[in-house]
Design an enzyme around this catalytic site. Structure first.
Site, PDB file in Angstrom:
ATOM      1  N   HIS A  10      33.555   4.305 -61.969  1.00  0.00           N
ATOM      2  CA  HIS A  10      34.467   3.303 -61.990  1.00  0.00           C
ATOM      3  C   HIS A  10      35.410   3.508 -63.471  1.00  0.00           C
ATOM      4  O   HIS A  10      34.644   3.363 -64.302  1.00  0.00           O
ATOM      5  CB  HIS A  10      33.677   2.057 -61.914  1.00  0.00           C
ATOM      6  CG  HIS A  10      34.663   0.626 -61.812  1.00  0.00           C
ATOM      7  ND1 HIS A  10      34.617  -0.321 -62.607  1.00  0.00           N
ATOM      8  CD2 HIS A  10      35.752   0.432 -61.137  1.00  0.00           C
ATOM      9  CE1 HIS A  10      35.429  -1.200 -62.104  1.00  0.00           C
ATOM     10  NE2 HIS A  10      36.302  -0.760 -61.468  1.00  0.00           N
ATOM     11  N   HIS A  52      44.922  -1.103 -66.639  1.00  0.00           N
ATOM     12  CA  HIS A  52      44.248  -2.116 -65.562  1.00  0.00           C
ATOM     13  C   HIS A  52      44.984  -3.256 -65.873  1.00  0.00           C
ATOM     14  O   HIS A  52      45.259  -3.795 -64.896  1.00  0.00           O
ATOM     15  CB  HIS A  52      42.802  -2.235 -66.121  1.00  0.00           C
ATOM     16  CG  HIS A  52      42.170  -3.349 -65.322  1.00  0.00           C
ATOM     17  ND1 HIS A  52      42.112  -4.577 -65.282  1.00  0.00           N
ATOM     18  CD2 HIS A  52      41.479  -3.263 -63.813  1.00  0.00           C
ATOM     19  CE1 HIS A  52      41.471  -5.234 -64.445  1.00  0.00           C
ATOM     20  NE2 HIS A  52      40.987  -4.525 -63.511  1.00  0.00           N
TER      21      HIS A  52
END
Ligand code: G3P
Ligand code: MG
Length: 253
Positions: A10, A52
């Site tokens: 991830h 992000h």
């Protein structure tokens, strides 16, 4: 159907390195991961970069927005110091450079299209176009029917994925949802999605069965406990991403 790796690092290197950086990708590789998830957003001048959060303050310092900052300025920002002094100087990567790194190192990519608010459609289009361009030889090759060689685009944004579908229909899509909505089947069909990507916290065996029976792959985020990983795999989940690449290795499943 899920033809992709089962265990995916991830944000590049999970919790062992600053997310969405080359340091993270190298960390994943050092842990023998050849499958990675990362987040892609557009800079103010429309260049896809790894990030992000749409606002500065967490992984890059200062105040400001990704969508009003040029790629040149973004790539000069320090995206590593927040994580620890050993990572000081780690830069915000360009998506194009990351694709080239992953191709060179035989790393499969789950590219999460992460649009800044109100940039959904353009982000989906630009990220998909770049992916298609940089994988044009794979798409044209005789063994293009091995789609596991190609990246998988995913997004929480339905509009971003629809835009991706229009410009790059042959790059597979996964629809990301926190909670599986009642109309998941219709949404996946409209997107012509390969898979549903969902939060492992909200999953039940019945939902797993329904999605699998309908012929879609099922991928979960973010699974950090080996016991939970075993449980959802036993339910029939096809794959998941993890932050604990030190605890859950690429061969775990
Ligand atoms: O792609 C799965 C996962 O990364 C989605 O959540 O917030 O970590 O990007 P987030
Ligand atoms: Mg993500």
């Amino acid at each position: 159907m899920w033809i992709y790796p089962k265990v995916v690092a991830h944000r590049g290197g999970g919790s062992l390195a600053p997310e969405n950086t080359f340091a993270a990708l190298r960390c994943g590789l050092a842990h023998r991961f050849h499958a990675v998830e990362f987040d892609v957003m557009l800079s103010g001048d429309g260049i896809p970069i790894l990030m992000h959060d749409p606002e500065f303050g967490r992984t890059v310092s200062g105040r400001g927005s990704v969508c009003t900052t040029t790629a040149k300025a973004l790539t000069l920002m320090d995206a590593g110091i927040w994580f620890g002094p050993a990572f000081a100087g780690e830069r915000v990567p360009l998506f194009e450079d990351v694709i080239n790194f992953c191709k060179k190192n035989d790393v499969w990519m789950n590219v999460e299209i992460k649009p800044a608010p109100s940039y959904e459609e353009v982000t989906g289009r630009v990220v998909a176009q770049m992916t298609q361009r940089l994988f044009s030889s794979e798409l044209a090759a005789p063994d293009r029917n091995n789609p596991a060689r190609l990246p998988l685009l995913s997004s929480f944004s339905f509009d971003a994925l629809m835009a991706a579908k229009v410009v790059a229909p042959d790059i597979a899509r996964g629809y990301l949802v926190d909670v599986i909505p009642p109309d998941w089947f219709a949404q996946l069909n409209t997107l012509e999605a390969t898979a549903l990507h969902t939060n492992q916290k909200n999953l039940t065996p019945a939902l797993v069965n329904a999605v699998k029976q309908a012929g879609f792959g099922l991928f979960c985020y973010t699974v950090n406990e080996p016991i939970r990983a075993k449980e959802i795999i036993a339910w029939g989940v096809n794959g998941f991403c993890t932050d604990r690449i030190d605890l859950i290795g690429p061969q775990f499943v």
